[in-house]
Write an enzyme that holds these catalytic residues in place. Sequence first.
Site, PDB file in Angstrom:
ATOM      1  N   THR A 134     -16.659   3.492   4.219  1.00 14.58           N
ATOM      2  CA  THR A 134     -14.765   3.102   4.389  1.00 14.58           C
ATOM      3  C   THR A 134     -14.918   4.867   4.489  1.00 14.58           C
ATOM      4  O   THR A 134     -15.650   5.783   4.211  1.00 14.58           O
ATOM      5  CB  THR A 134     -14.288   2.790   4.007  1.00 14.58           C
ATOM      6  OG1 THR A 134     -14.819   3.271   2.194  1.00 14.58           O
ATOM      7  CG2 THR A 134     -15.551   0.759   3.397  1.00 14.58           C
ATOM      8  N   LYS A 162     -13.977  -1.324 -12.257  1.00 20.45           N
ATOM      9  CA  LYS A 162     -15.012  -2.447 -12.019  1.00 20.45           C
ATOM     10  C   LYS A 162     -15.177  -3.253 -12.682  1.00 20.45           C
ATOM     11  O   LYS A 162     -15.317  -4.306 -12.184  1.00 20.45           O
ATOM     12  CB  LYS A 162     -15.350  -1.333 -10.653  1.00 20.45           C
ATOM     13  CG  LYS A 162     -15.273  -1.003  -9.546  1.00 20.45           C
ATOM     14  CD  LYS A 162     -14.329  -1.424  -9.151  1.00 20.45           C
ATOM     15  CE  LYS A 162     -13.151  -0.781  -7.738  1.00 20.45           C
ATOM     16  NZ  LYS A 162     -12.799  -1.690  -6.665  1.00 20.45           N
ATOM     17  N   ASP A 180       0.766  -1.524   0.270  1.00 20.73           N
ATOM     18  CA  ASP A 180       0.431   0.067   0.265  1.00 20.73           C
ATOM     19  C   ASP A 180       1.025   1.151   0.126  1.00 20.73           C
ATOM     20  O   ASP A 180       2.397   1.076   0.042  1.00 20.73           O
ATOM     21  CB  ASP A 180      -1.137  -0.102   1.425  1.00 20.73           C
ATOM     22  CG  ASP A 180      -2.046   0.782   1.127  1.00 20.73           C
ATOM     23  OD1 ASP A 180      -2.364   1.470   0.470  1.00 20.73           O
ATOM     24  OD2 ASP A 180      -2.783   0.487   2.078  1.00 20.73           O
ATOM     25  N   TYR A 219     -14.732   5.143 -12.300  1.00 21.36           N
ATOM     26  CA  TYR A 219     -15.057   3.883 -11.244  1.00 21.36           C
ATOM     27  C   TYR A 219     -16.052   3.176 -11.863  1.00 21.36           C
ATOM     28  O   TYR A 219     -15.357   1.613 -11.671  1.00 21.36           O
ATOM     29  CB  TYR A 219     -15.400   4.319  -9.873  1.00 21.36           C
ATOM     30  CG  TYR A 219     -15.770   3.822  -9.192  1.00 21.36           C
ATOM     31  CD1 TYR A 219     -14.165   3.833  -8.631  1.00 21.36           C
ATOM     32  CD2 TYR A 219     -16.349   2.851  -8.371  1.00 21.36           C
ATOM     33  CE1 TYR A 219     -14.569   2.694  -6.434  1.00 21.36           C
ATOM     34  CE2 TYR A 219     -16.435   1.903  -7.776  1.00 21.36           C
ATOM     35  CZ  TYR A 219     -15.688   1.656  -6.664  1.00 21.36           C
ATOM     36  OH  TYR A 219     -15.358   1.457  -5.416  1.00 21.36           O
ATOM     37  N   ASN A 230      -7.290  -5.103  -4.077  1.00 19.31           N
ATOM     38  CA  ASN A 230      -8.006  -4.910  -3.379  1.00 19.31           C
ATOM     39  C   ASN A 230      -7.816  -3.251  -3.376  1.00 19.31           C
ATOM     40  O   ASN A 230      -9.166  -1.900  -3.133  1.00 19.31           O
ATOM     41  CB  ASN A 230      -7.897  -4.572  -1.706  1.00 19.31           C
ATOM     42  CG  ASN A 230      -8.971  -3.789  -0.778  1.00 19.31           C
ATOM     43  OD1 ASN A 230     -10.216  -3.833  -0.782  1.00 19.31           O
ATOM     44  ND2 ASN A 230      -7.933  -2.990  -0.022  1.00 19.31           N
ATOM     45  N   ILE A 250     -20.178   0.416   1.613  1.00 17.48           N
ATOM     46  CA  ILE A 250     -19.440   0.292   2.712  1.00 17.48           C
ATOM     47  C   ILE A 250     -19.427   1.655   3.499  1.00 17.48           C
ATOM     48  O   ILE A 250     -18.326   2.590   3.023  1.00 17.48           O
ATOM     49  CB  ILE A 250     -18.071  -0.707   2.934  1.00 17.48           C
ATOM     50  CG1 ILE A 250     -18.826  -1.766   1.595  1.00 17.48           C
ATOM     51  CG2 ILE A 250     -17.364  -1.244   3.407  1.00 17.48           C
ATOM     52  CD1 ILE A 250     -19.497  -2.691   2.163  1.00 17.48           C
TER      53      ILE A 250
END
Length: 249
Positions: free
Chosen positions: A191, A160, A37, A156, A90, A189
Amino acid sequence: MKKLENKTVFITGGLSGIGKACAIAAAKEGGNIVIADLKLENYNLVMDEIKKENSKAIFIECDVSNFAQVQFAIEKTITTFKTLDVALNNAGIGGEASKIGDMSEKAWLKVIGVNLNGVFNCMKLELAQMAKQKNGVIVNMSSILGKVGFATSSHYVAAKHGVIGLTQTAAMEYATEGIRVNAISPGFIETPLLMGLSKESKQQIINLHPMKRLGNAEEIANGFIFLASNDSLFVTGTSLEIDGGYLAQ
């Protein structure tokens, strides 16, 4: 026996949100964790949380849109743990909100670079290593927006959708080589990606889900453990929807 006992689990974007939850869950299941990351300020604290569950965990600074950095991360993973058993691709970003006709080329390329090219970079190297081993599991993080459109998020959405295409194609190509490739398609979600929304905007998103709530990262992590473990030995080329009923409408 824990579900990922002594398995090497490589996770991109693992310092926050869904990635972090998946890393902690995998460590609880006995996995040796590699977090690839960008280096956040609190990365040591996150790694400490993971190491509480399994001390065999390392951090590698990595921008997934940079092939050389991904290559270094995979090589260091193999040097450290000898195998690559599970990969969770991810890492992702949200990007600016605008209609296609108003979107800048820079904004488009940035999201595609991380969310789609980044997954390809990782898969190319992960699959090469797993093919040598004749076993392995890859889980790609897609989205409900990998299956439907969403206004002002064309970059996006396109990325995806592409992730699901890569997942299905790789699953077919490597099905007889002991490698399973699946995706997860979460709904919205709770986040850091949603932190900048106003209360009204957040409520609008909540209302899009029949269950009338956002999901939480731990719920996605449960799906990841299922796909990463022997619980899903006959599952490949699929996208697991964890979305509070969003796509059922």
